[in-house]
Design an enzyme around this catalytic site. Structure first.
Site, mmCIF file in Angstrom:
data_model
loop_
_atom_site.group_PDB
_atom_site.id
_atom_site.type_symbol
_atom_site.label_atom_id
_atom_site.label_comp_id
_atom_site.label_asym_id
_atom_site.label_seq_id
_atom_site.Cartn_x
_atom_site.Cartn_y
_atom_site.Cartn_z
ATOM 1 N N PRO A 1 0.323 -1.609 0.006
ATOM 2 C CG PRO A 1 0.127 -0.844 2.218
ATOM 3 C CD PRO A 1 0.459 -1.887 1.683
ATOM 4 C CG ASN A 2 0.322 4.600 1.517
ATOM 5 O OD1 ASN A 2 -1.352 5.086 1.257
ATOM 6 N ND2 ASN A 2 -0.735 3.645 2.620
ATOM 7 N NE ARG B 1 3.835 6.738 2.085
ATOM 8 C CZ ARG B 1 4.619 5.442 1.826
ATOM 9 N NH1 ARG B 1 4.803 4.327 0.966
ATOM 10 N NH2 ARG B 1 3.891 5.170 3.374
ATOM 11 C CE1 TYR C 1 9.297 4.789 2.357
ATOM 12 C CE2 TYR C 1 7.724 6.947 2.853
ATOM 13 C CZ TYR C 1 7.792 5.594 3.204
ATOM 14 O OH TYR C 1 7.138 4.539 4.046
ATOM 15 C CG ASN D 1 7.909 -1.927 0.084
ATOM 16 O OD1 ASN D 1 7.936 -1.734 1.447
ATOM 17 N ND2 ASN D 1 8.955 -0.755 -0.366
ATOM 18 C CB ALA E 1 1.730 0.235 6.028
ATOM 19 C CD GLU F 1 11.043 -7.324 4.814
ATOM 20 O OE1 GLU F 1 11.125 -8.436 5.738
ATOM 21 O OE2 GLU F 1 10.157 -6.561 5.538
ATOM 22 C CG HIS G 1 11.336 -2.269 4.358
ATOM 23 N ND1 HIS G 1 9.870 -2.172 4.248
ATOM 24 C CD2 HIS G 1 12.084 -3.319 5.167
ATOM 25 C CE1 HIS G 1 9.125 -3.041 5.008
ATOM 26 N NE2 HIS G 1 11.088 -4.125 5.453
ATOM 27 N NE ARG H 1 10.402 5.840 7.955
ATOM 28 C CZ ARG H 1 9.537 6.017 7.165
ATOM 29 N NH1 ARG H 1 9.078 5.100 6.612
ATOM 30 N NH2 ARG H 1 7.702 6.813 7.181
HETATM 31 C C1 DQA Z 1 8.405 0.858 3.657
HETATM 32 C C2 DQA Z 1 8.428 0.866 5.275
HETATM 33 C C3 DQA Z 1 7.242 1.176 6.092
HETATM 34 O O1 DQA Z 1 7.571 1.377 6.890
HETATM 35 C C4 DQA Z 1 5.952 1.577 5.066
HETATM 36 O O2 DQA Z 1 4.664 1.384 5.609
HETATM 37 C C5 DQA Z 1 6.198 2.123 4.175
HETATM 38 C C6 DQA Z 1 6.279 1.224 2.902
HETATM 39 C C7 DQA Z 1 9.817 1.076 2.837
HETATM 40 O O3 DQA Z 1 9.582 1.217 1.903
HETATM 41 O O4 DQA Z 1 10.473 2.233 2.960
HETATM 42 O O5 DQA Z 1 4.960 2.496 2.851
HETATM 43 O O6 DQA Z 1 7.698 -1.045 3.573
#
Ligand code: DQA
Length: 146
Positions: A9-10, A17, A22, A73, A76, A97, A99, A106
């Site tokens: 998501p997102n 964003r 990011y 990825n 959340a 995985e 990020h 964070r």
């Molecule tokens: C994320 C880190 C997560 O905590 C966050 O909710 C994201 C992106 C990252 O790529 O740094 O949406 O996975």
């Protein structure tokens, strides 16, 4: 070799964003980065993003059925989705995985990923370069990993 690059998501909002966290790379740029890396490495790369957990679960089930490697990825969902973790646990090929941000520097709620324990490896904090590095790892180990 087939690799799915799956984004939670997102992440479709990359580029606008929280650019301080990011970066300015857009989601379209990320897709291009992964596809061009795949071409360079001679592997088939399919990149997807969803905000719907059930859709992500379906993609993970398909990857398990195909014994395809996954770069994930979970965004959340990393921090609370046992359903995503359980689907990852069914995979039969390596799972990396990724990020973009360093989740450990964070907010405390981001420090733990429920997915990491079932991942082959984790890359975090290296920006979108983490995806490129994950694909390089999978391509380098393709013979061992099937
Ligand atoms: C994320 C880190 C997560 O905590 C966050 O909710 C994201 C992106 C990252 O790529 O740094 O949406 O996975």
């Amino acid at each position: 070799m087939k690799v799915y690059v799956l984004n939670g998501p997102n992440l479709g909002r990359l580029g606008t964003r929280q650019i301080d966290v990011y970066g300015v790379t857009s989601y379209a740029d990320l897709v291009e980065l992964c596809e061009s890396t795949g071409r360079e490495l001679g592997i088939s790369v399919t990149v997807r993003q969803t905000d719907a957990e059930h859709e992500m679960l379906g993609w993970l089930h398909a990857a398990a059925d195909e014994a395809a490697a996954v770069v994930l990825n979970p965004a959340a969902w990393s921090h609370y989705s046992i359903a995503v973790r359980d689907a990852c646990a069914m995979l039969r090929a390596p799972l990396v995985e990724v990020h973009i941000s360093n989740i450990h520097t964070r907010e405390e709620f981001r420090h733990h990923s429920v997915v990491s324990a079932v991942a082959t490896g984790v890359i975090c904090g290296l920006g979108v370069d983490g995806y490129r590095l994950a694909l390089h790892h999978l391509a380098t180990h393709r013979d061992q990993d099937g």
